[in-house]
Scaffold this active site. Structure first.
Site, PDB file in Angstrom:
ATOM      1  N   GLU A 142       0.746  -1.294  -0.007  1.00  0.00           N
ATOM      2  CA  GLU A 142       0.104  -0.155   0.113  1.00  0.00           C
ATOM      3  C   GLU A 142       0.846   1.299  -0.126  1.00  0.00           C
ATOM      4  O   GLU A 142       0.822   1.996   0.933  1.00  0.00           O
ATOM      5  CB  GLU A 142      -1.079   0.031   1.254  1.00  0.00           C
ATOM      6  CG  GLU A 142      -1.971  -1.182   1.115  1.00  0.00           C
ATOM      7  CD  GLU A 142      -2.918  -1.097   2.274  1.00  0.00           C
ATOM      8  OE1 GLU A 142      -2.834  -0.330   3.213  1.00  0.00           O
ATOM      9  OE2 GLU A 142      -3.897  -1.730   2.062  1.00  0.00           O
ATOM     10  N   GLU A 291      -6.190  -8.406  -0.380  1.00  0.00           N
ATOM     11  CA  GLU A 291      -6.618  -8.436   1.094  1.00  0.00           C
ATOM     12  C   GLU A 291      -8.133  -8.221   1.245  1.00  0.00           C
ATOM     13  O   GLU A 291      -8.400  -7.250   0.605  1.00  0.00           O
ATOM     14  CB  GLU A 291      -5.941  -7.520   1.887  1.00  0.00           C
ATOM     15  CG  GLU A 291      -4.341  -7.564   1.969  1.00  0.00           C
ATOM     16  CD  GLU A 291      -3.607  -6.640   2.909  1.00  0.00           C
ATOM     17  OE1 GLU A 291      -4.432  -5.623   3.538  1.00  0.00           O
ATOM     18  OE2 GLU A 291      -2.609  -6.601   2.752  1.00  0.00           O
TER      19      GLU A 291
HETATM   20  C1  GAL Z   1      -4.216  -3.204   5.243  1.00  0.00           C
HETATM   21  C2  GAL Z   1      -2.701  -3.774   5.361  1.00  0.00           C
HETATM   22  C3  GAL Z   1      -2.689  -5.024   6.098  1.00  0.00           C
HETATM   23  C4  GAL Z   1      -3.447  -5.081   7.073  1.00  0.00           C
HETATM   24  C5  GAL Z   1      -4.871  -4.751   7.188  1.00  0.00           C
HETATM   25  C6  GAL Z   1      -5.500  -4.520   8.377  1.00  0.00           C
HETATM   26  O1  GAL Z   1      -4.365  -1.871   4.785  1.00  0.00           O
HETATM   27  O2  GAL Z   1      -2.097  -3.856   4.044  1.00  0.00           O
HETATM   28  O3  GAL Z   1      -1.351  -5.425   6.357  1.00  0.00           O
HETATM   29  O4  GAL Z   1      -2.728  -4.079   8.359  1.00  0.00           O
HETATM   30  O5  GAL Z   1      -4.964  -3.216   6.500  1.00  0.00           O
HETATM   31  O6  GAL Z   1      -6.982  -4.130   7.837  1.00  0.00           O
END
Ligand code: GAL
Length: 660
Positions: A142, A291
């Site tokens: 990110e 994710e």
């Molecule tokens: C994202 C991040 C992950 C984790 C996640 C939690 O932004 O890439 O590593 O922290 O949030 O929601």
């Protein structure tokens, strides 16, 4: 279709790992992400590498048929890097360096950090670059950090010099006589903090983009130089995040992926469909959801849990819009650290949490549809143009705080999505010849060459919808010397005589589908036809005096091939906007597919014409859905049954139809 999660085995004793991997396999996992943020476990001291543990984790995953994606660990440089090299720490706008212990604390502008980042990635790539158990790489995590250090400032000044060549040219494009901003030499130019000269602000965003392109280039080179077995490279993006121009960053990747979190509230398929389409548009190819939340996050004001069944429709919704993989973050929370309360598939006791069951359902469902989805993607006749420059320019000078360019894009997208019209969201400079209709929501920054590109497409027969705030600025964020839509005035057959930020709503009477009456809100532009062939299709009613009885929307034929430009001057209420979009669709010879409320029907297709139709009930009420005629006699791959002409979908129900 891949299904998986992020696993951080470094948090647990190795004796435990095989049990984790077995549970993953039972949940239908086909892919797992490793090593992201693990720099201190990979290079515990300067130049000493420990990669064996990664190899052992990959070996276990492979034993259970799970492919590995390696994350480069650079979003979390270890303490020895930041302690011995404080120049690696990013500096905030007040001049304060970041402290160690929260990830993303390093500066992508720091040559020292770049050197160490590249070196650790090189080591990983030398070790795993030809390991076929590793299918690809995710660079960093990110990208978003902005550095305000003196180093970054000097680099920004160099960037400007490369771009403008002479300081006089920069002064001219930025109108720097205004408030005596005139610069005599490059070293005088600051990094903008807060509101500033629009030209400077736009250029700084472009510089931040360049910074991340360079950062990424180092890692791509490190991997590509050492990988010769077809591994791909991506990075995980953040939806609407506008801190950099993702089109530029995406250029050097094999495909993009994005992180889909809801935080507080529930899944809204009309909004997220647009974000999936945005991601598919970055490279005009399928993407991954790298994710997503296993039920809940830990960082939102109210970390409410998704309803039972909601995650499953989210997974299919992503697939329907072109996702080729769907991965949960994360497998199991570390006992300590900042994200202890985040959703995960296993609990602190190492056993499946209730959500694991729904995840397993998705895993087994994906298996059923995977083969049919092979080599398919979304094919759209409609494009929505999206430009970071336009968003930056409007956000820097909203003029009406409610004029949110993303919300305006949603305003244009929702009616299309409600009628199941597939849409590509693309850069204004992308090829347009595959589209019958192009919508340009608030395309505020419109360089002459982009306007020429769009004009050529209309000339060839395209139907274009222009909207409020389009064509106001040039590529330096300076006002065009003609009225809006600037370089598209001639093709539009109309110009904007005046723009009004609205305090009171204004009545609008449209004649496009008989008579449709509604209101304009937030923004209204007074249109003046420039050509005898421009037809007024909507008028303002009595409001502020200036707009009373004046044109609110027009249509203008252009060229010999049937091209048309429709211009709408106001942000319309939802109902009127819907009737506008349906009329515009019809003008382009297109139509949608009808479906009950909250039911989405979306098609993915292959080059050979093979089609897969997703029917998704995003709502909490059962719905009866009359299927499109094209699906007659097809099989629902999930229930493994031939579908009748009308099906009943339970709350959060999904059907995936194909010929078998
Ligand atoms: C994202 C991040 C992950 C984790 C996640 C939690 O932004 O890439 O590593 O922290 O949030 O929601």
């Amino acid at each position: 279709m891949h299904f998986g999660n992020a696993w951080y085995p470094e948090h647990w004793p190795e004796e435990r790992w095989e049990h984790d991997v077995k549970l993953m396999r039972e949940a239908g996992t086909t892919v797992c992400r490793l090593a992201e943020f693990a720099w201190s476990s990979i290079e515990p001291t300067d130049g000493c590498y420990e990669l064996e543990w990664i190899d052992r984790a990959i070996t276990l995953l492979n034993k259970y048929g799970i492919a590995t994606v390696l994350g480069t660990p650079t979003a979390a440089p270890p303490a020895w890097v930041t302690y011995y090299h404080p120049d690696t720490l990013a500096v905030d706008p007040t001049g304060r360096p970041a402290s160690h212990g929260n990830r993303c604390h390093a500066s992508a502008n720091s040559p020292t950090y770049l050197k160490y980042s590249r070196r650790v990635v090189e080591h990983m790539a030398r070790r795993f670059g030809n390991d076929t158990r590793v299918i690809g790489w995710q660079i960093d995590n990110e990208y978003h950090r902005v550095d305000y250090s003196d180093t970054a400032k000097r680099q920004f000044q160099h960037f400007l010099k490369d771009r403008f060549v002479t300081i006089d040219k920069l002064n001219e494009h930025w109108s720097t006589r205004y408030w005596s901003q005139t610069y005599d030499f490059w070293e005088q130019i600051p990094i903008p903090v807060g509101a500033h000269n629009p030209g400077l602000m736009l250029a700084f965003r472009q510089f931040v983009t360049f910074t991340w392109q360079e950062f990424q280039r180092h890692q791509i080179e490190a991997i590509r130089n050492n990988s010769h077995c077809g591994q791909w490279i991506t990075t995980n993006l953040m939806g609407w995040f506008d801190g950099l121009d993702t089109y530029k960053v995406a250029k050097d990747l094999d495909f993009v992926s994005w992180d889909w979190y809801i935080g507080t509230g529930h899944h809204n398929y009309l909004n997220t469909g647009l974000i999936h389409d945005l991601n598919r548009g970055f490279k005009q190819k399928n993407f991954w959801v790298m994710e997503t939340q296993p039920g809940t996050v830990n960082w939102s004001p109210n970390n409410n849990f998704l309803n039972k069944g909601e995650a499953r429709v989210m997974a299919f919704h992503a697939a329907a819009h072109g996702a080729d993989a769907f991965l949960y973050w994360q497998w199991r929370s570390a006992p300590g650290g900042q994200e202890q309360l985040h959703g995960s598939l296993l609990g602190a006791d190492g056993n499946p949490r209730p959500f694991y069951e729904e995840a397993s359902q998705i895993g087994s469902d994906f298996k059923r549809v995977s083969e049919a989805l092979k080599d398919t993607t979304v094919k759209a006749d409609v494009a929505i143009l999206h430009s970071y420059e336009a968003r930056w320019a409007i956000n820097a000078q909203r003029h009406n705080s409610e004029f949110d360019p993303v919300q305006y894009m949603e305003q244009c997208y929702h009616p299309l999505a409600r009628h199941n019209v597939s849409v590509d969201v693309i850069s204004p400079n992308a090829p347009l010849e595959d589209y019958s209709l192009v919508v340009a929501p608030a395309l505020n920054v419109l360089p002459d060459d982009t306007a020429a590109h769009i004009t050529a497409w209309v000339q060839a027969g395209g139907v274009l919808l222009l909207t409020p705030r389009t064509g106001h600025k040039d590529e330096y964020d300076a006002l065009h010397s003609t009225l809006q839509p600037g370089p598209l005035r001639e093709v539009a057959g109309v110009e904007v005589q005046e723009y009004y930020s609205l305090y009171d709503r204004v009545p609008v009477e449209a004649s496009w589908d008989g008579t449709s009456c509604g209101e304009g809100l937030i923004w209204a532009e007074l249109l003046r036809p420039l050509s005898a062939s421009t037809r007024v299709v909507a008028m303002y009613g009595a409001s502020n005096g200036w707009l009373d009885g004046k044109p609110a929307a027009t249509i203008h034929p252009f060229g010999e091939a049937g091209g048309k430009v429709i211009v709408v001057g106001a942000w319309l209420d939802e109902r009127l906007q819907e009737s506008l979009m349906l009329w515009v669709l019809a003008e382009a010879g297109l139509s949608g597919i009808e479906s009950p409320p909250e039911v989405e029907i979306t098609v993915r297709q292959a080059e050979d014409g093979r089609k897969v139709t997703f029917v998704i009930n995003h709502g909490r009420e059962a719905r009866s859905v009359t299927l499109p005629a094209s699906t007659a006699g097809q099989r629902d791959l999930l229930s493994d049954s031939i579908v009748p002409a009308t099906i009943s979908l339970p709350a959060y129900g999904v059907a995936v139809l194909a010929n078998t």
